[in-house]
Write a protein that holds these residues in place. Sequence first.
Motif, PDB file in Angstrom:
ATOM      1  N   LEU A  69     -50.933 -96.961  74.499  1.00 15.52           N
ATOM      2  CA  LEU A  69     -50.645 -97.473  73.162  1.00 15.52           C
ATOM      3  C   LEU A  69     -51.707 -97.104  72.139  1.00 15.52           C
ATOM      4  O   LEU A  69     -51.405 -96.942  70.953  1.00 15.52           O
ATOM      5  N   HIS A  70     -52.944 -96.959  72.586  1.00 10.34           N
ATOM      6  CA  HIS A  70     -54.038 -96.649  71.664  1.00 10.34           C
ATOM      7  C   HIS A  70     -54.472 -95.200  71.796  1.00 10.34           C
ATOM      8  O   HIS A  70     -55.645 -94.888  71.621  1.00 10.34           O
ATOM      9  N   ASN A  71     -53.539 -94.344  72.139  1.00  3.65           N
ATOM     10  CA  ASN A  71     -53.861 -92.927  72.319  1.00  3.65           C
ATOM     11  C   ASN A  71     -54.195 -92.297  70.985  1.00  3.65           C
ATOM     12  O   ASN A  71     -53.376 -92.297  70.065  1.00  3.65           O
ATOM     13  N   ASN A  72     -55.415 -91.760  70.892  1.00  2.00           N
ATOM     14  CA  ASN A  72     -55.876 -91.164  69.641  1.00  2.00           C
ATOM     15  C   ASN A  72     -56.144 -89.673  69.770  1.00  2.00           C
ATOM     16  O   ASN A  72     -56.920 -89.107  69.004  1.00  2.00           O
ATOM     17  N   HIS A  73     -55.540 -89.025  70.767  1.00  2.00           N
ATOM     18  CA  HIS A  73     -55.764 -87.597  70.953  1.00  2.00           C
ATOM     19  C   HIS A  73     -55.172 -86.816  69.782  1.00  2.00           C
ATOM     20  O   HIS A  73     -54.193 -87.234  69.152  1.00  2.00           O
ATOM     21  N   SER A  74     -55.737 -85.691  69.509  1.00  2.98           N
ATOM     22  CA  SER A  74     -55.258 -84.864  68.399  1.00  2.98           C
ATOM     23  C   SER A  74     -53.838 -84.380  68.621  1.00  2.98           C
ATOM     24  O   SER A  74     -53.078 -84.160  67.697  1.00  2.98           O
ATOM     25  N   ASN A  75     -53.486 -84.220  69.891  1.00  5.10           N
ATOM     26  CA  ASN A  75     -52.137 -83.760  70.216  1.00  5.10           C
ATOM     27  C   ASN A  75     -51.180 -84.948  70.201  1.00  5.10           C
ATOM     28  O   ASN A  75     -50.797 -85.488  71.231  1.00  5.10           O
ATOM     29  N   ALA A  76     -50.824 -85.382  68.994  1.00  7.19           N
ATOM     30  CA  ALA A  76     -49.988 -86.572  68.850  1.00  7.19           C
ATOM     31  C   ALA A  76     -48.581 -86.345  69.373  1.00  7.19           C
ATOM     32  O   ALA A  76     -47.837 -87.278  69.625  1.00  7.19           O
ATOM     33  N   GLY A  77     -48.177 -85.092  69.521  1.00  4.81           N
ATOM     34  CA  GLY A  77     -46.833 -84.805  69.985  1.00  4.81           C
ATOM     35  C   GLY A  77     -46.727 -84.663  71.484  1.00  4.81           C
ATOM     36  O   GLY A  77     -45.739 -84.112  71.980  1.00  4.81           O
ATOM     37  N   ASP A  78     -47.743 -85.077  72.208  1.00  2.00           N
ATOM     38  CA  ASP A  78     -47.741 -84.991  73.657  1.00  2.00           C
ATOM     39  C   ASP A  78     -46.507 -85.713  74.196  1.00  2.00           C
ATOM     40  O   ASP A  78     -46.348 -86.925  74.027  1.00  2.00           O
ATOM     41  N   GLU A  79     -45.613 -84.982  74.873  1.00  2.00           N
ATOM     42  CA  GLU A  79     -44.367 -85.566  75.355  1.00  2.00           C
ATOM     43  C   GLU A  79     -44.619 -86.649  76.399  1.00  2.00           C
ATOM     44  O   GLU A  79     -43.883 -87.637  76.475  1.00  2.00           O
ATOM     45  N   ARG A  80     -45.678 -86.463  77.182  1.00  2.00           N
ATOM     46  CA  ARG A  80     -45.988 -87.455  78.212  1.00  2.00           C
ATOM     47  C   ARG A  80     -46.332 -88.793  77.579  1.00  2.00           C
ATOM     48  O   ARG A  80     -45.815 -89.846  77.999  1.00  2.00           O
ATOM     49  N   ILE A  81     -47.205 -88.784  76.572  1.00  2.00           N
ATOM     50  CA  ILE A  81     -47.592 -90.023  75.907  1.00  2.00           C
ATOM     51  C   ILE A  81     -46.402 -90.636  75.186  1.00  2.00           C
ATOM     52  O   ILE A  81     -46.182 -91.857  75.214  1.00  2.00           O
ATOM     53  N   GLN A  82     -45.602 -89.794  74.541  1.00  2.00           N
ATOM     54  CA  GLN A  82     -44.429 -90.296  73.833  1.00  2.00           C
ATOM     55  C   GLN A  82     -43.455 -90.977  74.783  1.00  2.00           C
ATOM     56  O   GLN A  82     -42.871 -92.019  74.455  1.00  2.00           O
ATOM     57  N   LEU A  83     -43.285 -90.399  75.963  1.00  2.00           N
ATOM     58  CA  LEU A  83     -42.386 -90.991  76.954  1.00  2.00           C
ATOM     59  C   LEU A  83     -42.888 -92.361  77.399  1.00  2.00           C
ATOM     60  O   LEU A  83     -42.112 -93.318  77.519  1.00  2.00           O
ATOM     61  N   LEU A  84     -44.195 -92.465  77.621  1.00  2.00           N
ATOM     62  CA  LEU A  84     -44.774 -93.730  78.061  1.00  2.00           C
ATOM     63  C   LEU A  84     -44.739 -94.772  76.947  1.00  2.00           C
ATOM     64  O   LEU A  84     -44.481 -95.953  77.204  1.00  2.00           O
ATOM     65  N   GLN A  85     -45.005 -94.351  75.709  1.00  2.00           N
ATOM     66  CA  GLN A  85     -44.933 -95.280  74.592  1.00  2.00           C
ATOM     67  C   GLN A  85     -43.503 -95.771  74.381  1.00  2.00           C
ATOM     68  O   GLN A  85     -43.280 -96.943  74.052  1.00  2.00           O
ATOM     69  N   LYS A  86     -42.552 -94.894  74.594  1.00  2.00           N
ATOM     70  CA  LYS A  86     -41.153 -95.294  74.507  1.00  2.00           C
ATOM     71  C   LYS A  86     -40.808 -96.297  75.601  1.00  2.00           C
ATOM     72  O   LYS A  86     -40.037 -97.249  75.375  1.00  2.00           O
ATOM     73  N   ALA A  87     -41.388 -96.106  76.779  1.00  2.00           N
ATOM     74  CA  ALA A  87     -41.143 -97.032  77.888  1.00  2.00           C
ATOM     75  C   ALA A  87     -41.639 -98.433  77.544  1.00  2.00           C
ATOM     76  O   ALA A  87     -41.015 -99.431  77.925  1.00  2.00           O
ATOM     77  N   VAL A  88     -42.773 -98.517  76.838  1.00  2.00           N
ATOM     78  CA  VAL A  88     -43.285 -99.819  76.406  1.00  2.00           C
ATOM     79  C   VAL A  88     -42.281-100.490  75.480  1.00  2.00           C
ATOM     80  O   VAL A  88     -41.946-101.671  75.625  1.00  2.00           O
ATOM     81  N   GLN A  89     -41.788 -99.747  74.505  1.00  2.00           N
ATOM     82  CA  GLN A  89     -40.860-100.298  73.527  1.00  2.00           C
ATOM     83  C   GLN A  89     -39.559-100.768  74.167  1.00  2.00           C
ATOM     84  O   GLN A  89     -38.948-101.742  73.720  1.00  2.00           O
ATOM     85  N   GLU A  90     -39.128-100.102  75.240  1.00  2.00           N
ATOM     86  CA  GLU A  90     -37.825-100.400  75.829  1.00  2.00           C
ATOM     87  C   GLU A  90     -37.854-101.527  76.856  1.00  2.00           C
ATOM     88  O   GLU A  90     -36.806-101.993  77.289  1.00  2.00           O
ATOM     89  N   LYS A  91     -39.040-101.954  77.259  1.00  2.00           N
ATOM     90  CA  LYS A  91     -39.093-103.073  78.199  1.00  2.00           C
ATOM     91  C   LYS A  91     -38.644-104.346  77.487  1.00  2.00           C
ATOM     92  O   LYS A  91     -38.940-104.559  76.309  1.00  2.00           O
ATOM     93  N   HIS A  92     -37.942-105.202  78.194  1.00  2.00           N
ATOM     94  CA  HIS A  92     -37.440-106.437  77.592  1.00  2.00           C
ATOM     95  C   HIS A  92     -38.597-107.331  77.154  1.00  2.00           C
ATOM     96  O   HIS A  92     -38.544-107.927  76.079  1.00  2.00           O
TER      97      HIS A  92
END
Length: 345
Positions: free
Chosen positions: A175-198
């Motif tokens: 959630l606090h990922n501050n890497h320059s590569n903001a489009g990292d698909e791996r991080i985006q997938l994990l952040q999406k997983a956080v949002q989708e949990k009930h």
Amino acid sequence: MKANHYNQPDRRMYWERLDEVDKELSEPIFIARLPFYLLEFLLSLPGNWFGSCCFASLTLPSLVAIFVNGGISSEEWYPWYMLVGGLVLMNLTLWILLISPIKSATSKRARILFYGPLTGALAPIIGVIVLAISPLPTMSRNMGYFQVCAWSIGVIPTACLKPLVARQRPASWILHNNHSNAGDERIQLLQKAVQEKHINTLPRMFALDAYASFPSGDTAGAMSSMYALIFLHHPSNPGVRLLGMIFVLLSCFGRMYWMAHHMLDVLMGVLLAYLPCAILAGIFCNYDTGSCQMEWWVPLVGHFMLLLMVISTRLIFNSSVFGSGTLQTDDRDENDDSGTEQKNE
């Protein structure tokens, strides 16, 4: 000199590789999503309660003693069972308020009561008193005392190692990922997983307590709390032993499901708790008969040892003694969530 320098094993590189492998093995559970809110809520109980003194030291000892006794057996002491039921209901109420997506003063107070230092200091004392006035046989009460003491002794290694290792929680680096590569698909997938949990309030809460991943205190608490049922309970009732194992496994899965720990964290938490509990059982218990000879004051000594070790360790490493990130307000997390949403747009 130069050749020797290059021939030396790069231990940091090995640790980084181990860290990466651990994350890769853990990610399938990070991105998992149970289909119904009720299933997530039920998982959240063994997945989080074993790390709270409000449950593990105050309420659970009486429940363990009742299980060892084979259930409710004294109708004239029905008020005592009502007291234990009230403690369970209190934990449920606090937990529902704590995980509520609606942030309020009430939910903050619930978090303080469930995880706060005052509760941590007083819960084992009250838990021992509740056991002492119970109508249960001496053997059942002694097993309850053992559970209180085992929990305190079992979590000491993890409590001391956390500030020393200071490994970042999965929820924090996701959630606090501050890497320059903001489009990292791996991080985006994990952040999406956080949002989708009930119940996505839990990963956000754990992200605030960023550097407390290794080892897992909750799974250590689960192993310590269930040790009596798994290893000391009389073999004539194998169902209780199986129940204890299931709770430990659910605790491990739940801690990873809500991104509080990696796989290595939860496994080491269980192992580090098993060793002191086995020593404690070897001193006070008989494995053959499933009996335990422990007086009421022994768990209080164990609790004092835990407090002493935790306070000493936190002072040595200049970390907060009477608080953790789980007790902070969610203002910072709200800002991070908005930033995460902007990245994912």
